[in-house]
Design a protein around this motif. Structure first.
Motif, PDB file in Angstrom:
ATOM      1  N   ASN A  24       0.852  -1.182   0.000  1.00 39.22           N
ATOM      2  CA  ASN A  24       0.000   0.000   0.000  1.00 39.22           C
ATOM      3  C   ASN A  24       0.887   1.230   0.000  1.00 39.22           C
ATOM      4  OD1 ASN A  24      -1.728   2.092   0.474  1.00 39.22           O
ATOM      5  ND2 ASN A  24      -2.680   1.224   2.294  1.00 39.22           N
ATOM      6  N   GLY A  25       0.879   1.968  -1.082  1.00 34.52           N
ATOM      7  CA  GLY A  25       1.745   3.125  -1.204  1.00 34.52           C
ATOM      8  C   GLY A  25       1.470   4.218  -0.200  1.00 34.52           C
ATOM      9  N   ASN A  26       0.321   4.182   0.462  1.00 38.87           N
ATOM     10  CA  ASN A  26      -0.022   5.208   1.436  1.00 38.87           C
ATOM     11  C   ASN A  26       0.493   4.883   2.834  1.00 38.87           C
ATOM     12  OD1 ASN A  26      -1.483   6.734  -0.463  1.00 38.87           O
ATOM     13  ND2 ASN A  26      -3.251   5.391  -0.226  1.00 38.87           N
ATOM     14  N   ARG A 180      13.274 -10.956   5.105  1.00 37.53           N
ATOM     15  CA  ARG A 180      12.871 -11.994   4.154  1.00 37.53           C
ATOM     16  C   ARG A 180      11.736 -11.515   3.264  1.00 37.53           C
ATOM     17  NH1 ARG A 180      15.334 -16.474   4.667  1.00 37.53           N
ATOM     18  NH2 ARG A 180      13.842 -17.502   3.306  1.00 37.53           N
ATOM     19  N   GLU A 181      11.092 -10.429   3.661  1.00 39.98           N
ATOM     20  CA  GLU A 181       9.951  -9.940   2.897  1.00 39.98           C
ATOM     21  C   GLU A 181      10.244  -8.665   2.127  1.00 39.98           C
ATOM     22  OE1 GLU A 181       6.317 -10.223   1.228  1.00 39.98           O
ATOM     23  OE2 GLU A 181       7.274 -11.701   2.540  1.00 39.98           O
ATOM     24  N   THR A 182      11.043  -7.758   2.694  1.00 40.02           N
ATOM     25  CA  THR A 182      11.254  -6.457   2.060  1.00 40.02           C
ATOM     26  C   THR A 182      11.851  -6.539   0.643  1.00 40.02           C
ATOM     27  OG1 THR A 182      13.320  -6.272   3.338  1.00 40.02           O
ATOM     28  CG2 THR A 182      11.396  -5.076   4.157  1.00 40.02           C
ATOM     29  N   PRO A 183      12.778  -7.476   0.327  1.00 33.63           N
ATOM     30  CA  PRO A 183      13.306  -7.496  -1.039  1.00 33.63           C
ATOM     31  C   PRO A 183      12.231  -7.687  -2.113  1.00 33.63           C
ATOM     32  CG  PRO A 183      14.701  -8.799   0.401  1.00 33.63           C
ATOM     33  CD  PRO A 183      13.466  -8.462   1.194  1.00 33.63           C
ATOM     34  N   LYS A 184      11.105  -8.291  -1.751  1.00 33.73           N
ATOM     35  CA  LYS A 184      10.022  -8.495  -2.708  1.00 33.73           C
ATOM     36  C   LYS A 184       9.324  -7.186  -3.070  1.00 33.73           C
ATOM     37  CE  LYS A 184       9.036 -13.028  -0.645  1.00 33.73           C
ATOM     38  NZ  LYS A 184       8.004 -13.832   0.049  1.00 33.73           N
ATOM     39  N   HIS A 185       9.571  -6.157  -2.266  1.00 37.59           N
ATOM     40  CA  HIS A 185       8.858  -4.895  -2.452  1.00 37.59           C
ATOM     41  C   HIS A 185       9.791  -3.748  -2.794  1.00 37.59           C
ATOM     42  CE1 HIS A 185       5.357  -6.975  -0.816  1.00 37.59           C
ATOM     43  NE2 HIS A 185       6.164  -7.437   0.118  1.00 37.59           N
ATOM     44  N   VAL A 186      10.996  -4.081  -3.303  1.00 39.19           N
ATOM     45  CA  VAL A 186      11.972  -3.068  -3.697  1.00 39.19           C
ATOM     46  C   VAL A 186      12.107  -3.053  -5.211  1.00 39.19           C
ATOM     47  CG1 VAL A 186      14.360  -2.285  -3.508  1.00 39.19           C
ATOM     48  CG2 VAL A 186      13.250  -3.344  -1.534  1.00 39.19           C
ATOM     49  N   GLY A 187      12.010  -1.878  -5.825  1.00 40.24           N
ATOM     50  CA  GLY A 187      12.171  -1.764  -7.263  1.00 40.24           C
ATOM     51  C   GLY A 187      11.204  -0.739  -7.838  1.00 40.24           C
ATOM     52  N   PRO A 188      11.400  -0.338  -9.085  1.00 40.89           N
ATOM     53  CA  PRO A 188      10.534   0.649  -9.734  1.00 40.89           C
ATOM     54  C   PRO A 188       9.062   0.221  -9.685  1.00 40.89           C
ATOM     55  CG  PRO A 188      12.467   0.230 -11.067  1.00 40.89           C
ATOM     56  CD  PRO A 188      12.480  -0.793  -9.975  1.00 40.89           C
ATOM     57  N   ILE A 192       8.889   0.194  -2.093  1.00 44.64           N
ATOM     58  CA  ILE A 192      10.201   0.809  -1.880  1.00 44.64           C
ATOM     59  C   ILE A 192      10.868   0.899  -3.249  1.00 44.64           C
ATOM     60  CG2 ILE A 192      12.399   0.637  -0.650  1.00 44.64           C
ATOM     61  CD1 ILE A 192      10.990  -1.129   1.411  1.00 44.64           C
ATOM     62  N   PRO A 193      10.825   2.059  -3.899  1.00 43.98           N
ATOM     63  CA  PRO A 193      11.243   2.158  -5.303  1.00 43.98           C
ATOM     64  C   PRO A 193      12.731   2.015  -5.567  1.00 43.98           C
ATOM     65  CG  PRO A 193      10.726   4.323  -4.416  1.00 43.98           C
ATOM     66  CD  PRO A 193      10.335   3.329  -3.365  1.00 43.98           C
ATOM     67  N   SER A 200      15.924   4.291   3.828  1.00 39.62           N
ATOM     68  CA  SER A 200      14.956   5.080   4.593  1.00 39.62           C
ATOM     69  C   SER A 200      14.040   4.179   5.410  1.00 39.62           C
ATOM     70  CB  SER A 200      14.123   5.954   3.650  1.00 39.62           C
ATOM     71  OG  SER A 200      14.920   6.898   2.983  1.00 39.62           O
ATOM     72  N   PHE A 201      13.676   3.045   4.824  1.00 36.92           N
ATOM     73  CA  PHE A 201      12.844   2.079   5.543  1.00 36.92           C
ATOM     74  C   PHE A 201      13.564   1.581   6.796  1.00 36.92           C
ATOM     75  CE2 PHE A 201      11.890  -2.383   6.407  1.00 36.92           C
ATOM     76  CZ  PHE A 201      10.531  -2.316   6.656  1.00 36.92           C
TER      77      PHE A 201
END
Length: 261
Positions: A24-26, A180-188, A192-193, A200-201
């Motif tokens: 969720n980007g918010n 174990r979860e954050t790498p799935k949410h990193v990228g353009p 986490i862009p 920052s996270f």
């Protein structure tokens, strides 16, 4: 830290909330930190029973007292920490690490993830606090190191050391799962862009843990102060009771911070 032993994240409601917040980007970084705290509460609940955690905390209590002795090296040896006659900070932390490692081998429960997290949190806390309080205009001598370590034998300064330890340990405990979860949410196009966003996270998570551990400073100061005033020996049994209360307080603080948002 043993991340590979975890496998998949547990499919609980709390962890699902962590994932949904990341998607969720918010959501703010702090929201995710709070959600992960809820999910990790069960693991914190069993921490006070861990003998390695108790041993590490006992060493943090005793090492500053050893530094007040005339023969620092001999006093450390009585704690099971072997160093040279005039130990540097690096020698001290290496000796501490070896002593914890022996405790892990001798303990029936063996090496465990909590023990490893406690070891790293204790060594990094002691290193950071000593470095922050030694002379900065020139390279510190071994006597500077001993004097600075002894500085934490006072109740007020031990409280600061305890807060640093619990802050770092809590952060490691949360990251143990989150990494174990954050790498799935990193990228353009993802939550986490960029790697800068990941930094920052982690900064947000660190801030969350630092704020949550403030309660430890006063409690540890008061506990240590009573021992100091009564000239009481700090035993492993006493530290076990202390750790039981501190873990409960830390867990409750994380819960209250989560519920107050």
């Amino acid at each position: 830290m043993g991340h590979v032993r975890l496998g998949k994240l547990p499919a609980t409601r709390a962890w699902e909330e962590v994932v949904s917040l990341m998607m969720n980007g918010n959501s703010s970084y702090e929201q995710i930190a709070q959600a992960s705290a809820e999910a990790a509460e069960a693991s914190l609940g069993s921490l006070a029973k861990d003998p390695i955690f108790t041993e590490v905390l006992w060493m943090l209590c005793k090492i500053p007292q050893a530094a007040k002795e005339k023969d620092f090296s001999a006093a450390l040896k009585n704690l099971g920490i072997s160093v040279s006659p005039d130990p540097t900070l690096a020698e001290l932390t290496q000796g501490m690490s070896r002593a914890i490692d022996r405790c892990m081998r001798d303990n029936t429960s063996g090496r465990n993830d909590f023990g490893e997290m406690a070891r790293h949190a204790a060594i990094s806390s002691l290193t950071a606090m000593v470095q922050a309080n030694t002379p900065s205009l020139w390279a510190p001598t071994t006597e500077d190191v001993r004097h600075t370590v002894a500085h934490f034998a006072s109740p007020a300064h031990f409280g600061s050391l305890a807060q640093e330890f619990f802050s770092r340990f809590t952060q490691r405990n949360l990251r143990y799962y989150l990494d174990r979860e954050t790498p799935k949410h990193v990228g353009p196009g993802k939550y986490i862009p960029s790697l800068k966003g990941l930094d920052s996270f982690h900064e947000g998570l660190q801030h969350h843990c630092q704020e949550s551990s403030v309660i430890m400073r006063t409690f540890a100061k008061d506990w240590y102060g009573k021992k100091y005033a009564r000239n009481e020996e700090i035993t492993r049994k006493g530290v076990k009771g202390f750790s039981h209360v501190t873990v409960k307080k830390m867990r409750n603080e994380l819960i209250q911070r989560r519920k107050s948002k």
